[in-house]
Motif scaffolding. Sequence first.
Motif, PDB file in Angstrom:
ATOM      1  N   PHE A   1       0.599  -0.747  -0.250  1.00 22.94           N
ATOM      2  CA  PHE A   1       0.086  -0.171  -0.577  1.00 22.94           C
ATOM      3  C   PHE A   1       0.568   1.164   0.101  1.00 22.94           C
ATOM      4  O   PHE A   1       1.450   1.420   1.295  1.00 22.94           O
ATOM      5  N   VAL A   2       0.628   2.133  -1.421  1.00 21.74           N
ATOM      6  CA  VAL A   2       1.737   3.080  -1.478  1.00 21.74           C
ATOM      7  C   VAL A   2       1.336   4.249  -0.981  1.00 21.74           C
ATOM      8  O   VAL A   2       0.204   4.377  -1.779  1.00 21.74           O
ATOM      9  N   THR A   3       2.149   5.318  -0.962  1.00 22.35           N
ATOM     10  CA  THR A   3       1.382   6.507  -0.890  1.00 22.35           C
ATOM     11  C   THR A   3       2.907   7.273  -0.559  1.00 22.35           C
ATOM     12  O   THR A   3       4.243   6.984  -0.354  1.00 22.35           O
ATOM     13  N   ALA A   4       3.126   8.907  -1.026  1.00 26.64           N
ATOM     14  CA  ALA A   4       4.047   9.872  -0.779  1.00 26.64           C
ATOM     15  C   ALA A   4       3.102  10.825   0.159  1.00 26.64           C
ATOM     16  O   ALA A   4       4.663  11.426   0.448  1.00 26.64           O
TER      17      ALA A   4
ATOM     18  N   GLN B   1       6.450   5.886  -1.060  1.00 27.54           N
ATOM     19  CA  GLN B   1       7.507   6.346  -2.714  1.00 27.54           C
ATOM     20  C   GLN B   1       7.789   7.698  -2.377  1.00 27.54           C
ATOM     21  O   GLN B   1       7.764   8.714  -1.803  1.00 27.54           O
ATOM     22  N   ARG B   2       9.062   7.190  -2.515  1.00 26.60           N
ATOM     23  CA  ARG B   2      10.390   8.710  -2.911  1.00 26.60           C
ATOM     24  C   ARG B   2      10.830   8.392  -3.697  1.00 26.60           C
ATOM     25  O   ARG B   2      11.662   9.091  -4.537  1.00 26.60           O
ATOM     26  N   PHE B   3      11.073   7.524  -4.807  1.00 23.68           N
ATOM     27  CA  PHE B   3      11.577   6.766  -6.030  1.00 23.68           C
ATOM     28  C   PHE B   3      10.217   6.565  -6.935  1.00 23.68           C
ATOM     29  O   PHE B   3       9.072   6.213  -6.847  1.00 23.68           O
ATOM     30  N   SER B   4      10.464   7.582  -8.316  1.00 23.66           N
ATOM     31  CA  SER B   4       9.161   6.617  -9.210  1.00 23.66           C
ATOM     32  C   SER B   4       8.821   5.358  -9.398  1.00 23.66           C
ATOM     33  O   SER B   4      10.123   4.093  -9.070  1.00 23.66           O
ATOM     34  N   PRO B   5       7.874   4.692  -9.384  1.00 27.32           N
ATOM     35  CA  PRO B   5       7.571   3.456  -9.646  1.00 27.32           C
ATOM     36  C   PRO B   5       8.271   2.864 -11.338  1.00 27.32           C
ATOM     37  O   PRO B   5       8.093   3.524 -11.993  1.00 27.32           O
ATOM     38  N   PRO B   6       8.492   1.452 -11.571  1.00 28.85           N
ATOM     39  CA  PRO B   6       8.566   0.627 -13.007  1.00 28.85           C
ATOM     40  C   PRO B   6       7.440   1.179 -13.568  1.00 28.85           C
ATOM     41  O   PRO B   6       6.084   1.573 -13.414  1.00 28.85           O
TER      42      PRO B   6
END
Length: 187
Positions: free
Chosen positions: A111-114, A136-141
């Motif tokens: 469960f990813v959030t910025a 999330q601190r980096f862009s996903p694939p």
Amino acid sequence: MKKALRKYWSTIALAVIAILFFIPQTSMPLKVLYSELFAFCPSEIDEDEQIVLSNYNWNLIAEDNAINLKQSKGKVTLINMWATWCPPCVAEMPSLQSVFDSYGDQVDFYFVTAEEREVVDAFMKKKGYTMPVYLQRFSPPAQLEGRSIPTTFLIGKDGKIVIKKTGAADWNSESTRAIIQQLLAAE
């Protein structure tokens, strides 16, 4: 006279609802309710249109340590991009918690959030959710990039993205559970 009175009260009711959508204390619950009412179960992508996640290299932050999505290669994985301020995200969280409760030891959940950790932790505690939240601190694939939240991906052991759903969904449906069971049974 009755018809005019009914039209008058209907107009008043619509005006009150519209006003409530702009008051912060009532806006979020109304928007969540609206999203819940229109959340349908996600559907599987046609097999000939499924893409394979070729790059699992994605660094995320869990609690105080970094992890990488690479650890989920070869496993059934559910990735949900969300935020605490997003009504459709909040609307689908109970169904996601139910799926996590059922499959948390068989499926890798992200469960990813910025958002900031403090905001997310307070939200999770208040709601009683136990799902693993990653920052999330980096862009996903590239195959996992999206322009809207919530966006959820269900990925098979072979890396195929079998569900990509943008918007609120009922993840605790029988059809979604059947898809998860099928993915878990695959070799």
